[in-house]
Design a protein around this motif. Structure first.
Motif, PDB file in Angstrom:
ATOM      1  N   SER A  54      14.717   1.836   5.226  1.00 35.52           N
ATOM      2  CA  SER A  54      13.323   1.500   4.951  1.00 35.52           C
ATOM      3  C   SER A  54      13.058   1.406   3.458  1.00 35.52           C
ATOM      4  N   GLY A  55      11.944   0.749   3.130  1.00 38.71           N
ATOM      5  CA  GLY A  55      11.396   0.845   1.795  1.00 38.71           C
ATOM      6  C   GLY A  55      10.613   2.140   1.678  1.00 38.71           C
ATOM      7  N   THR A  56      10.045   2.392   0.512  1.00 34.11           N
ATOM      8  CA  THR A  56       9.231   3.596   0.344  1.00 34.11           C
ATOM      9  C   THR A  56       8.010   3.495   1.248  1.00 34.11           C
ATOM     10  N   GLY A  57       7.579   4.604   1.754  1.00 30.59           N
ATOM     11  CA  GLY A  57       6.459   4.622   2.687  1.00 30.59           C
ATOM     12  C   GLY A  57       6.876   5.061   4.069  1.00 30.59           C
ATOM     13  N   GLY A  58       8.154   4.847   4.413  1.00 28.47           N
ATOM     14  CA  GLY A  58       8.668   5.337   5.680  1.00 28.47           C
ATOM     15  C   GLY A  58       8.297   4.484   6.871  1.00 28.47           C
ATOM     16  N   PHE A  59       8.860   4.842   8.028  1.00 30.35           N
ATOM     17  CA  PHE A  59       8.696   4.051   9.244  1.00 30.35           C
ATOM     18  C   PHE A  59       7.370   4.288   9.956  1.00 30.35           C
ATOM     19  N   ASP A  60       6.523   5.132   9.394  1.00 27.68           N
ATOM     20  CA  ASP A  60       5.197   5.341   9.987  1.00 27.68           C
ATOM     21  C   ASP A  60       4.108   4.797   9.067  1.00 27.68           C
ATOM     22  N   ASP A  61       4.456   3.768   8.271  1.00 33.23           N
ATOM     23  CA  ASP A  61       3.497   3.246   7.297  1.00 33.23           C
ATOM     24  C   ASP A  61       2.452   2.332   7.916  1.00 33.23           C
TER      25      ASP A  61
END
Length: 369
Positions: A54-61
């Motif tokens: 993932s990019g920053t922010g995670g998979f719950d963004d």
């Protein structure tokens, strides 16, 4: 990123768009095949293991990371294969996270977001037998107009087309005649939303003889928080736009829309919010009552399409480009705002979509051919 750096990046990506145009767009995503098949009954190659960083922010963004993970989960279940997904909390996690999935024998590594391009390029060069998929970036680090390595397939989106629709709709509902936008970082994949949004407002003004003003983006420079998370800078950016009279806000970048929603609620004013990437009305119902609409990227369906093809050993590095024509981008329903928009707005938007598809309405972006 400075303005001069952004121009250098845009210059490289404009050249990249020429390469993409010559290469041709990948076909629109197909309907899912039955579980256990990889399209036309083809067998999954032995040892196929798709993985995602993932990019920053995670998979719950509630945005592009989450959509990418949903796509990976869907296709993994469909194919009956395992998959691995690793979250990045900071940019320093990118290279180690890619290496971690490589160490777990992943045969395909999907990176989510523009800012993973450098790490993806380095890993692809060092691992030529591994397939890489870059979401939202063509991975042209040397700015020569081509993807750096033949084992990288870009999934990119001409979101200016969908953002054009959102800009037109925003101008249609604005009572203050002021709308605003701000982004996480001045990446082309962020500013492409802002470009389309401004062009849509300008089109409304030209068609209606109106004078709706756009704050936060002038076509060259704009307002950015330097992150893709809801933080104080995002709050300050949204508050500044509200203080200047904006009654529609377009935050572009991961979870920064949550800061905009907080500012809207605290203001006590009738201000509409626009979502990006996913239909935020569905991914985050807590802000549903504020949402005019969302500008959609088919990240999940792009991932499904690309992984399904690669699972049979048929890896094709030709970029997938999402457009209005192939349903790779679009505009979400108005949901709770349906009764608040002008009665003829949807028919006008439908006509604009037809005009963009047939070329009679031009939407400029670094991906436009």
């Amino acid at each position: 990123m400075t303005t001069s750096t952004r121009k250098r990046v845009l210059g490289g990506l404009v050249a990249a768009s020429l390469f993409v145009a010559l290469a041709g767009c990948a076909s629109a995503p197909e309907e899912s095949e039955p579980t256990g098949e990889a399209g036309s009954g083809a067998e999954v190659v032995d040892g196929f293991l798709p993985c995602m960083v993932s990019g920053t922010g995670g998979f719950d963004d509630k945005s592009f990371n989450q959509l990418g993970k949903q796509g990976l989960d869907q296709i993994s279940e469909e194919l009956g294969v395992d998959s691995i997904a690793v979250e990045s909390n900071t940019t320093s996690d990118f290279a180690p996270n890619i290496q971690s999935v490589l160490d777990q024998n992943c045969t395909m590594v999907i990176t989510v977001g523009f800012d993973l391009a450098a790490a993806a390029a380095e890993a692809a060069e060092a691992n030529p037998d591994v397939q890489f998929v870059s979401i939202d970036d063509i991975v042209d680090q040397d700015f020569d107009g081509e993807t750096d390595f033949p084992n990288i397939k870009p999934i990119i989106f001409d979101t200016a087309q969908a953002a054009f629709l959102a800009g037109y709709a925003s101008a249609a509902v604005s009572e203050s005649k002021v709308v605003g936008t701000f982004g996480g970082k001045p990446f082309p994949t962020v500013t492409i939303f802002m470009d389309g949004f401004k062009q849509g407002v300008d089109y409304w003004n030209a068609e209606k003889g109106d004078n709706v003003k756009v704050l936060g983006w002038d076509g060259t420079d704009g307002l950015f928080t330097d992150a893709f998370v809801p933080d104080q800078k995002a709050l300050d950016a949204a508050q500044g736009l509200v203080d200047q009279g904006a009654d529609v806000l377009l935050p572009v970048g991961g979870g920064i829309y949550q800061s905009a929603a907080s500012v809207i609620r605290d203001s006590g004013k009738d201000i509409a919010l626009l979502g990006v990437d996913a239909d935020v009305f569905e991914t985050d119902p807590s802000v549903g009552d504020l949402l005019l609409t969302s500008i959609l990227k088919g990240i999940d369906v792009g991932v499904v399409d690309v992984v399904r093809e690669a699972s049979t050993g048929d890896f094709d590095a030709t970029p997938f480009i999402g457009t209005l024509e192939n349903d790779g981008v679009g505009l979400a329903p108005f949901h709770d705002f349906e009764s608040k928009v002008p009665a003829d707005l949807q028919s006008e938007l439908d006509a604009i979509i037809a005009g963009i598809v047939d070329g009679s309405i031009t939407v400029n972006s670094y991906l436009a051919s």
